[in-house]
Design a protein around this motif. Structure first.
Motif, PDB file in Angstrom:
ATOM      1  N   PHE A 123      35.105  35.225  40.951  1.00  0.00           N
ATOM      2  CA  PHE A 123      36.568  35.060  40.969  1.00  0.00           C
ATOM      3  C   PHE A 123      37.161  35.790  42.161  1.00  0.00           C
ATOM      4  O   PHE A 123      36.730  36.886  42.496  1.00  0.00           O
ATOM      5  N   SER A 124      38.190  35.139  42.756  1.00  0.00           N
ATOM      6  CA  SER A 124      38.939  35.872  43.780  1.00  0.00           C
ATOM      7  C   SER A 124      40.402  36.049  43.375  1.00  0.00           C
ATOM      8  O   SER A 124      41.188  36.588  44.144  1.00  0.00           O
ATOM      9  N   SER A 125      40.745  35.595  42.152  1.00  0.00           N
ATOM     10  CA  SER A 125      42.093  35.902  41.662  1.00  0.00           C
ATOM     11  C   SER A 125      41.986  36.569  40.297  1.00  0.00           C
ATOM     12  O   SER A 125      41.164  36.188  39.453  1.00  0.00           O
ATOM     13  N   TYR A 126      42.812  37.582  40.119  1.00  0.00           N
ATOM     14  CA  TYR A 126      42.826  38.325  38.852  1.00  0.00           C
ATOM     15  C   TYR A 126      43.133  37.385  37.694  1.00  0.00           C
ATOM     16  O   TYR A 126      42.493  37.457  36.637  1.00  0.00           O
ATOM     17  N   GLU A 127      44.075  36.484  37.899  1.00  0.00           N
ATOM     18  CA  GLU A 127      44.542  35.624  36.814  1.00  0.00           C
ATOM     19  C   GLU A 127      43.412  34.714  36.305  1.00  0.00           C
ATOM     20  O   GLU A 127      43.190  34.578  35.101  1.00  0.00           O
ATOM     21  N   ALA A 128      42.681  34.129  37.228  1.00  0.00           N
ATOM     22  CA  ALA A 128      41.577  33.247  36.827  1.00  0.00           C
ATOM     23  C   ALA A 128      40.495  34.047  36.107  1.00  0.00           C
ATOM     24  O   ALA A 128      39.937  33.596  35.092  1.00  0.00           O
ATOM     25  N   ALA A 129      40.215  35.252  36.611  1.00  0.00           N
ATOM     26  CA  ALA A 129      39.202  36.102  35.979  1.00  0.00           C
ATOM     27  C   ALA A 129      39.669  36.497  34.572  1.00  0.00           C
ATOM     28  O   ALA A 129      38.884  36.518  33.626  1.00  0.00           O
ATOM     29  N   ARG A 130      40.950  36.808  34.459  1.00  0.00           N
ATOM     30  CA  ARG A 130      41.500  37.201  33.157  1.00  0.00           C
ATOM     31  C   ARG A 130      41.335  36.068  32.124  1.00  0.00           C
ATOM     32  O   ARG A 130      40.881  36.286  30.996  1.00  0.00           O
ATOM     33  N   ARG A 131      41.665  34.837  32.553  1.00  0.00           N
ATOM     34  CA  ARG A 131      41.552  33.698  31.630  1.00  0.00           C
ATOM     35  C   ARG A 131      40.110  33.534  31.159  1.00  0.00           C
ATOM     36  O   ARG A 131      39.838  33.284  29.993  1.00  0.00           O
ATOM     37  N   TYR A 132      39.171  33.712  32.093  1.00  0.00           N
ATOM     38  CA  TYR A 132      37.748  33.568  31.764  1.00  0.00           C
ATOM     39  C   TYR A 132      37.330  34.632  30.744  1.00  0.00           C
ATOM     40  O   TYR A 132      36.668  34.340  29.743  1.00  0.00           O
ATOM     41  N   VAL A 133      37.739  35.865  31.008  1.00  0.00           N
ATOM     42  CA  VAL A 133      37.379  36.974  30.124  1.00  0.00           C
ATOM     43  C   VAL A 133      37.954  36.758  28.720  1.00  0.00           C
ATOM     44  O   VAL A 133      37.301  37.047  27.711  1.00  0.00           O
ATOM     45  N   MET A 134      39.169  36.199  28.650  1.00  0.00           N
ATOM     46  CA  MET A 134      39.826  36.027  27.347  1.00  0.00           C
ATOM     47  C   MET A 134      39.093  35.031  26.468  1.00  0.00           C
ATOM     48  O   MET A 134      39.162  35.119  25.245  1.00  0.00           O
ATOM     49  N   LYS A 135      38.393  34.068  27.079  1.00  0.00           N
ATOM     50  CA  LYS A 135      37.767  33.078  26.213  1.00  0.00           C
ATOM     51  C   LYS A 135      36.247  33.205  26.133  1.00  0.00           C
ATOM     52  O   LYS A 135      35.601  32.400  25.480  1.00  0.00           O
ATOM     53  N   HIS A 136      35.680  34.257  26.759  1.00  0.00           N
ATOM     54  CA  HIS A 136      34.222  34.384  26.691  1.00  0.00           C
ATOM     55  C   HIS A 136      33.735  35.429  25.709  1.00  0.00           C
ATOM     56  O   HIS A 136      34.427  36.381  25.399  1.00  0.00           O
ATOM     57  N   GLU A 137      32.494  35.187  25.267  1.00  0.00           N
ATOM     58  CA  GLU A 137      31.879  36.116  24.325  1.00  0.00           C
ATOM     59  C   GLU A 137      31.624  37.458  24.984  1.00  0.00           C
ATOM     60  O   GLU A 137      31.317  37.525  26.171  1.00  0.00           O
ATOM     61  N   ARG A 173      42.762  47.984  43.287  1.00  0.00           N
ATOM     62  CA  ARG A 173      41.915  48.017  44.480  1.00  0.00           C
ATOM     63  C   ARG A 173      41.191  49.357  44.640  1.00  0.00           C
ATOM     64  O   ARG A 173      41.154  49.950  45.728  1.00  0.00           O
ATOM     65  N   ALA A 174      40.603  49.795  43.519  1.00  0.00           N
ATOM     66  CA  ALA A 174      39.895  51.076  43.505  1.00  0.00           C
ATOM     67  C   ALA A 174      38.724  51.094  44.488  1.00  0.00           C
ATOM     68  O   ALA A 174      38.294  52.162  44.926  1.00  0.00           O
ATOM     69  N   PHE A 175      38.202  49.921  44.833  1.00  0.00           N
ATOM     70  CA  PHE A 175      37.055  49.864  45.766  1.00  0.00           C
ATOM     71  C   PHE A 175      37.439  49.168  47.066  1.00  0.00           C
ATOM     72  O   PHE A 175      36.579  48.652  47.784  1.00  0.00           O
ATOM     73  N   GLY A 176      38.738  49.103  47.349  1.00  0.00           N
ATOM     74  CA  GLY A 176      39.203  48.454  48.571  1.00  0.00           C
ATOM     75  C   GLY A 176      38.778  47.002  48.609  1.00  0.00           C
ATOM     76  O   GLY A 176      38.748  46.327  47.569  1.00  0.00           O
ATOM     77  N   SER A 177      38.380  46.531  49.798  1.00  0.00           N
ATOM     78  CA  SER A 177      38.044  45.111  49.931  1.00  0.00           C
ATOM     79  C   SER A 177      36.765  44.748  49.178  1.00  0.00           C
ATOM     80  O   SER A 177      36.500  43.561  48.947  1.00  0.00           O
ATOM     81  N   ALA A 178      35.975  45.754  48.761  1.00  0.00           N
ATOM     82  CA  ALA A 178      34.768  45.465  47.967  1.00  0.00           C
ATOM     83  C   ALA A 178      35.127  44.752  46.663  1.00  0.00           C
ATOM     84  O   ALA A 178      34.289  44.084  46.061  1.00  0.00           O
ATOM     85  N   GLY A 179      36.407  44.893  46.227  1.00  0.00           N
ATOM     86  CA  GLY A 179      36.835  44.255  44.975  1.00  0.00           C
ATOM     87  C   GLY A 179      37.652  42.986  45.186  1.00  0.00           C
ATOM     88  O   GLY A 179      38.229  42.455  44.240  1.00  0.00           O
ATOM     89  N   ASP A 180      37.698  42.467  46.418  1.00  0.00           N
ATOM     90  CA  ASP A 180      38.433  41.215  46.664  1.00  0.00           C
ATOM     91  C   ASP A 180      37.895  40.085  45.810  1.00  0.00           C
ATOM     92  O   ASP A 180      38.612  39.221  45.352  1.00  0.00           O
ATOM     93  N   GLN A 181      36.586  40.083  45.635  1.00  0.00           N
ATOM     94  CA  GLN A 181      35.964  39.118  44.724  1.00  0.00           C
ATOM     95  C   GLN A 181      35.245  39.894  43.629  1.00  0.00           C
ATOM     96  O   GLN A 181      34.733  40.996  43.888  1.00  0.00           O
ATOM     97  N   VAL A 182      35.217  39.327  42.448  1.00  0.00           N
ATOM     98  CA  VAL A 182      34.430  39.952  41.374  1.00  0.00           C
ATOM     99  C   VAL A 182      33.517  38.907  40.744  1.00  0.00           C
ATOM    100  O   VAL A 182      33.788  37.702  40.804  1.00  0.00           O
ATOM    101  N   LEU A 183      32.457  39.414  40.163  1.00  0.00           N
ATOM    102  CA  LEU A 183      31.579  38.577  39.334  1.00  0.00           C
ATOM    103  C   LEU A 183      31.825  38.965  37.890  1.00  0.00           C
ATOM    104  O   LEU A 183      31.942  40.154  37.580  1.00  0.00           O
ATOM    105  N   VAL A 184      31.904  37.974  37.025  1.00  0.00           N
ATOM    106  CA  VAL A 184      31.905  38.266  35.593  1.00  0.00           C
ATOM    107  C   VAL A 184      30.609  37.662  35.063  1.00  0.00           C
ATOM    108  O   VAL A 184      30.338  36.469  35.235  1.00  0.00           O
ATOM    109  N   GLU A 185      29.813  38.539  34.462  1.00  0.00           N
ATOM    110  CA  GLU A 185      28.411  38.213  34.252  1.00  0.00           C
ATOM    111  C   GLU A 185      28.017  38.361  32.790  1.00  0.00           C
ATOM    112  O   GLU A 185      28.534  39.233  32.084  1.00  0.00           O
TER     113      GLU A 185
END
Ligand code: AMP
Ligand code: GLY
Length: 423
Positions: A123-137, A173-185
């Protein structure tokens, strides 16, 4: 040969200690090093992240080969810079180091080339990542894409934790640009193991494995650290498992990197989970582990300098890389308060009173005028011993650690203790 080792931890002391055994070594430098490396090499006051200054130091001191310990200079492109100046250097290029410096890159590599790993979404947007987290186990693992000094991974057992992790990475942005993208795994279950091989981009050495202990306290309690101890080989590491990891993970990865036009040279480190479906990759690193190096290098029978040169020259198949059958255990002594803030500057005593068959690798130490070693970091020393069995090695270490004293010293008492849960 004149060799420069880059780094200042116990891993780099272990690398320098192993290089000292090479008959071809004439002079050794460590940048910036510690009190331990000062006793076997000349320390150079150059920070390990300043790749330009390191290249200048290598030229000034007529260094024939540089060996890089930590990931930051590799991710910064130290190998590319040195090569562009005609300086020989052991480690992956910046493009190849992405296997560690970008979790998005390494996940895509594994997915494309069928290398077993946890399912993940980028994910590169918080909102999309949030939606994914809300519906996953749950549980879920949230990871910042880039380097975050080991702090960018969150194993989340509740949605609140997962949202907070996403917030830290993407909004605060606790990790600066290192957190521009995240993986949800997907969260994998099983025993963890660190697996290493030398590779010249085509050939792969025999694998070697170790277990490390990340939590600060006995029984894996308390916060994560850089590593409080390790042992090798793991009791569950069989020839069959080695063959499987080699065929399904290590060889395909080296081939994949060549196919992606970033051939990988150096040490390839796979952090694996032994799941019920077999070994799967948690992450790759582009270097030796710390504290794993401290228990692996004492087991290496091959001349490390010969080995590094063979890697550089693409003729690793000519070198018989041998790991001793002995076991090795390493226990880290840390400063009071570590992994949070800690004081420095306490004299370290008792190093002269240890049994002969022990090796102490320094990390956060420095020499005061007059030669007294004092504490200068969170992890101060790794005390290691070999033994015919894990139990023998462990007893050798623990008979001695208590003799080493500095104010506030603490260490885990359960390194290489095989409990019901681990066997
Ligand atoms: P890393 O910084 O990537 O080594 O991750 C730190 C730790 O988080 C690992 O050593 C694992 O214990 C844990 N971890 C990372 N990814 C996963 C995963 N997919 N499943 C379970 N645990 C994980
Ligand atoms: N032992 C963990 C690391 O070196 O990253």
């Amino acid at each position: 040969m004149r060799v420069l080792v880059v780094g200042s931890g116990a891993r780099e002391h272990a690398i320098a200690w192993k290089l000292r055994q090479s008959t071809r070594l004439s002079q050794m430098f460590v940048a910036p090093g510690n009190a331990g490396t000062a006793s076997i090499a000349q320390n150079l006051p150059v920070p390990s992240a300043d790749v330009e200054a390191l290249a200048q130091a290598a030229r000034e001191h007529r260094v024939d080969l540089t060996i890089v310990g930590p990931e930051v200079p590799l991710a910064e492109g130290i190998v590319d810079l040195f090569r562009s100046q005609g300086l020989a250097v052991f480690g992956p290029t910046k493009a190849a180091a992405r296997i560690e410096s970008s979790k998005v890159f390494s996940k895509a590599l594994m997915q494309k080339h069928g290398i077993p790993t946890a399912e993940a979404q980028v994910f590169s947007s918080y909102e999309a990542a949030r939606r994914y987290v809300m519906k996953h186990e749950l549980p879920l693992v949230v990871k910042a894409d880039g380097l975050a000094a080991g702090k960018g991974v969150f194993v989340c057992h509740s949605r609140e934790e997962a949202l907070e992790a996403l917030h830290q990475c993407m909004e605060a942005r606790a990790f600066g640009s290192a957190g521009d993208q995240v993986l949800v795994e997907e969260c994998l279950q099983g025993r963890e193991v660190s697996v290493f091989a030398f590779t010249d981009g085509t050939h792969l050495s025999p694998l070697v494995a170790a277990c490390d202990y990340k939590r600060v306290g006995d029984g894996d309690q308390g916060p994560n650290t850089g590593g409080m101890g390790s042992y090798s080989p793991p009791e569950f590491w069989t020839d069959g498992l080695e063959a499987k990891v080699r065929a399904t993970i290590m060889e395909p990865t080296v081939r994949a990197m060549a196919q992606e036009e970033c051939p990988y040279q150096g040490v390839l480190y796979a952090g694996l989970m032994m799941t019920q479906e077999g070994p799967k990759v948690i992450e790759f690193n582009c270097r030796l582990g710390d504290p794993e190096a401290q228990v692996l290098l004492p087991r290496l029978k091959t001349d490390l300098l010969d080995l590094c040169l063979a890697v550089l020259e693409g003729r690793l198949q000519e070198v018989a890389v041998e790991w001793s059958r002995e076991a090795c255990v390493g226990v880290v002594l840390a400063s009071q308060g570590y992994p949070a803030d800690y004081p420095r500057g306490f004299p370290i005593d008792g190093l002269q009173d240890l049994d002969q068959n022990l090796v102490v690798f320094h990390a956060g130490t420095k020499l005061r005028d007059g030669g007294q070693a004092v504490t200068d970091g969170g992890r101060v020393l790794t005390v290691t011993a070999l033994g015919r069995t894990l139990e023998e090695a462990r007893q050798r270490v623990y008979r001695n650690v208590g003799r080493i004293q500095f104010e506030g010293a603490h260490y885990r008492r359960d390194i290489a203790v095989l409990t019901q849960a681990t066997v």
